[in-house]
Design an enzyme around this catalytic site. Structure first.
Site, mmCIF file in Angstrom:
data_model
loop_
_atom_site.group_PDB
_atom_site.id
_atom_site.type_symbol
_atom_site.label_atom_id
_atom_site.label_comp_id
_atom_site.label_asym_id
_atom_site.label_seq_id
_atom_site.Cartn_x
_atom_site.Cartn_y
_atom_site.Cartn_z
ATOM 1 N N ASP A 6 0.851 -1.197 0.000
ATOM 2 C CA ASP A 6 0.000 0.000 0.000
ATOM 3 C C ASP A 6 0.886 1.247 0.000
ATOM 4 O O ASP A 6 1.648 1.464 0.930
ATOM 5 C CB ASP A 6 -0.906 -0.032 1.242
ATOM 6 N N ASN A 8 -0.314 4.500 -0.285
ATOM 7 C CA ASN A 8 -0.954 5.756 0.142
ATOM 8 C C ASN A 8 -1.640 5.694 1.504
ATOM 9 O O ASN A 8 -2.354 6.621 1.885
ATOM 10 C CB ASN A 8 -1.950 6.227 -0.930
ATOM 11 N N ASP A 37 -4.119 3.857 2.735
ATOM 12 C CA ASP A 37 -5.556 3.586 2.895
ATOM 13 C C ASP A 37 -5.833 2.150 3.307
ATOM 14 O O ASP A 37 -6.995 1.740 3.421
ATOM 15 C CB ASP A 37 -6.322 3.936 1.615
ATOM 16 N N ASP A 79 -1.824 -1.355 -3.790
ATOM 17 C CA ASP A 79 -2.142 -0.626 -5.013
ATOM 18 C C ASP A 79 -1.026 -0.776 -6.046
ATOM 19 O O ASP A 79 0.023 -1.373 -5.784
ATOM 20 C CB ASP A 79 -2.413 0.851 -4.703
ATOM 21 N N ASP A 137 -4.896 -10.918 -15.319
ATOM 22 C CA ASP A 137 -5.945 -11.891 -15.035
ATOM 23 C C ASP A 137 -7.140 -11.571 -15.934
ATOM 24 O O ASP A 137 -7.660 -10.449 -15.902
ATOM 25 C CB ASP A 137 -6.364 -11.802 -13.568
ATOM 26 N N ASP A 193 -9.152 -16.831 -15.895
ATOM 27 C CA ASP A 193 -9.940 -17.318 -14.773
ATOM 28 C C ASP A 193 -11.048 -18.257 -15.253
ATOM 29 O O ASP A 193 -11.766 -17.947 -16.216
ATOM 30 C CB ASP A 193 -10.552 -16.116 -14.043
ATOM 31 N N GLU A 245 -7.046 -21.365 -16.188
ATOM 32 C CA GLU A 245 -7.500 -22.036 -14.971
ATOM 33 C C GLU A 245 -8.600 -22.997 -15.373
ATOM 34 O O GLU A 245 -9.667 -22.575 -15.817
ATOM 35 C CB GLU A 245 -8.025 -21.011 -13.951
ATOM 36 N N HIS A 282 -3.715 -17.450 -4.786
ATOM 37 C CA HIS A 282 -4.650 -16.627 -4.009
ATOM 38 C C HIS A 282 -5.878 -17.412 -3.538
ATOM 39 O O HIS A 282 -6.626 -16.925 -2.689
ATOM 40 C CB HIS A 282 -5.106 -15.434 -4.866
ATOM 41 N N ASP A 283 -6.092 -18.610 -4.081
ATOM 42 C CA ASP A 283 -7.241 -19.431 -3.712
ATOM 43 C C ASP A 283 -6.864 -20.615 -2.827
ATOM 44 O O ASP A 283 -7.717 -21.439 -2.498
ATOM 45 C CB ASP A 283 -7.933 -19.975 -4.966
#
Length: 559
Positions: free
Chosen positions: A21, A23, A25, A29, A98, A200, A256, A328-329
């Site tokens: 990150d 910034n 928040d 990003d 992706d 995907d 995938e 990520h899964d």
């Protein structure tokens, strides 16, 4: 087999929300990724796979896209993306995007229009069906994230199909206009200069148009798999995609493809099929769940290595493998397949890396894997962000199928949020990921496990991955050599031999916390054998007949 850059590459997957990150928040990003490119260059990777960065309401963390040509505001702007692409290319790092085109968000303009009326020009961009009768859905299919796969629309009194969340309506690939729109969008990104696509759930884009009921398999809803995975026209659609877009650029493409068999994979990724470069299969990460995917039991090695060997052998001369332990899964590799205790975490992380990176195929590193990041010690449901985990808890616990404690154990073991906790950069607050409040908690072990520590320590997991990548670039046998599994029936040792020309490569990996007896093949014991990499700091005696806990070594023999 033809040499290609994407066969020789090592891919690093970035989940932008959790990477860096810039910034404050609390959300990773694009500028944060750009900031860390030198770190990735030091590691030695060739390709970044970016999980979705498009405009999205974030029902499924960006896999519900509302604008394919816009950037999610939390991630920055198109100017930020252009800068990231340029800076990556300046460092000889390519970027693949992706591609999520089985479905869109229900907030995509196409679906907003499609819902308005039955005669809207966009109506047929999605899959609408009448109910079987009043109050009855078109069929009994269940959605991947729980509940039925059909959502009723009061306005037009019809149902639309969503194989995932109700906010992810499936596109109708039978409609030529949909395919035209998708291919035009892909070409737009290619003209920007991206280097490929990870596609995907691409095996789901073609559905059996009779939409029959699925087998119940003991649940409330029917299985859509036989009618919506590897459907009747999926290869026609991908050949059209290849002809109209992919073949015009020097791209890397990986699909995938849940439920894919080796025979089906040869169609998707065969050298002469003109579809994709490679596919992801899921056999080695599916395991035997007690309830669907959910389990807290460790997977046994024997079936895992036989699965790897099957794919290595079956695709040897006709297609290409993608190699991965996690993404990520999936939960963190070292927690799932290794040992994340303080005693064995680093050793087993290095062992897993050795086992994977010495096989034939393109290896994928998921962010933090090169640090040996672990699963998160979840204690309560408020810590979860993943729609699948939250919905499964409601369905199974509130439905009385399983108790709270057992479900929490399942989630700690298998939740997708294990992979989505922030990247651990240093010992500062929130692991240096953000100066604000992170969107999901940082793993409390960041004080010990972080990039700053790893880069500073020459014996770290990071530097071990760096060495593996360097070896891949130095030795053709690692990329193009043939594969032969040995010690097939050993329940704790994963061993194989690679061959190319006058060279042989032996990889030995102990997947247990026990010292094991092992017989090293004779040719790897003489003076013509060289130890390429070893995950113990102690020297390895010539042809010792034992493997220490989680020991891994690679020997090269040249005739």
């Amino acid at each position: 087999m033809e040499k290609k850059w994407w066969k020789e590459a090592v891919v690093y997957q970035i989940y932008p929300r959790s990477f860096m990150d810039s910034n404050g928040d609390g959300v990773g990003d694009l500028a944060g990724i750009t900031e860390k490119l030198d770190y990735l260059k030091l590691l030695g990777i060739d390709v970044i796979w970016l999980s979705p960065i498009y405009k999205s309401p974030n029902d499924d963390n960006g896999y519900d896209i509302s604008d394919y040509r816009g950037i999610m505001e939390e991630f920055g702007s198109m100017e930020d993306f252009d800068r990231l692409l340029s800076e990556a290319h300046n460092r000889d790092i390519r970027i693949i995007m992706d591609l999520v085109v089985n479905h869109t968000s229900d907030e995509h303009q196409w679906f907003v229009e499609s819902k308005k009326s039955k005669d809207n020009p966009y109506r047929d961009y999605y899959i609408w069906r009448e109910g079987k009768a009043e109050g009855l859905r078109p069929n009994n299919w269940g959605a991947c994230f729980g509940g039925p796969a059909w959502e009723y629309d009061e306005e037009t009194r019809m149902y639309y199909l969503h194989l995932f969340s109700p906010k992810q309506p499936d596109l109708n690939w039978e409609n030529q206009k949909v395919r035209d729109e998708v291919f035009e969008m892909m070409d737009w990104w290619c003209q920007k200069g991206i280097d490929g696509f990870r596609m995907d759930v691409i095996s789901m884009i073609s559905k059996d148009q009779s939409f029959p009921d699925g087998k119940l398999n003991g649940g409330v809803y029917g299985d859509f798999g036989p009618y919506a995975i590897h459907g009747p026209k999926v290869h026609d659609y991908l050949k059209e995609m290849n002809e109209r877009v992919l073949s015009k650029y020097d791209l890397m493409t990986v699909g995938e493809t849940a439920g894919v068999t080796v025979e089906e994979a040869k169609k998707y990724a065969g050298e002469n099929e003109k579809e994709l470069n490679m596919v992801f299969h899921f056999e080695h990460v599916e395991g035997d769940g007690e309830i669907g995917k959910w389990t807290d039991k460790k997977q046994e090695l024997l079936p895992i290595k036989k699965i790897f060997s099957k794919w290595q052998t079956a695709l040897a001369d006709c297609a290409w493998n993608s190699l991965y332990w996690d993404n990520h899964d999936q939960p963190r590799a070292v927690s799932r397949f290794g040992n994340d205790s303080s005693q064995y975490r680093e050793l087993s992380a290095k062992m897993l890396a050795t086992c994977l990176h010495m096989m034939k195929g393109t290896p994928y590193i998921y962010q933090g894997e090169e640090l040996g990041m672990t699963n998160f010690p979840f204690q309560e449901m408020s810590q979860f962000r993943d729609i699948e985990s939250i919905n499964s808890y409601k369905e199974l616990v509130d439905g009385g199928v399983v108790g709270h404690d057992k479900m929490m154990s399942y989630l700690r073991c298998k939740s997708r949020d294990n992979a989505r906790t922030p990247m651990q950069w240093n010992r500062n607050i929130h692991a240096g990921f953000t100066t604000g409040t992170p969107w999901i908690e940082v793993n409390p072990n960041y004080d010990q496990i972080n990039a700053e520590n790893e880069v500073a320590n020459s014996n770290s997991v990071f530097h071990y991955y760096k060495k593996l990548i360097e070896l891949r670039k130095e030795y053709d046998i690692i990329v193009y050599g043939s594969f032969e599994l040995i010690m097939d029936d050993d329940p704790e040792i994963f061993a194989y031999i690679r061959r190319l020309g006058n060279k042989k490569l032996l990889t030995l990996c102990n997947f247990s916390d026990e010292e094991l007896e092992v017989r090293i093949p004779e040719e790897f014991c003489g003076e013509k054998a060289e130890l390429l990499i070893h995950n113990y700091c102690t020297s390895k005696g010539e042809c010792e007949n034992k493997l220490l806990p989680y020991e891994a070594l690679v020997l090269l023999f040249t005739q």
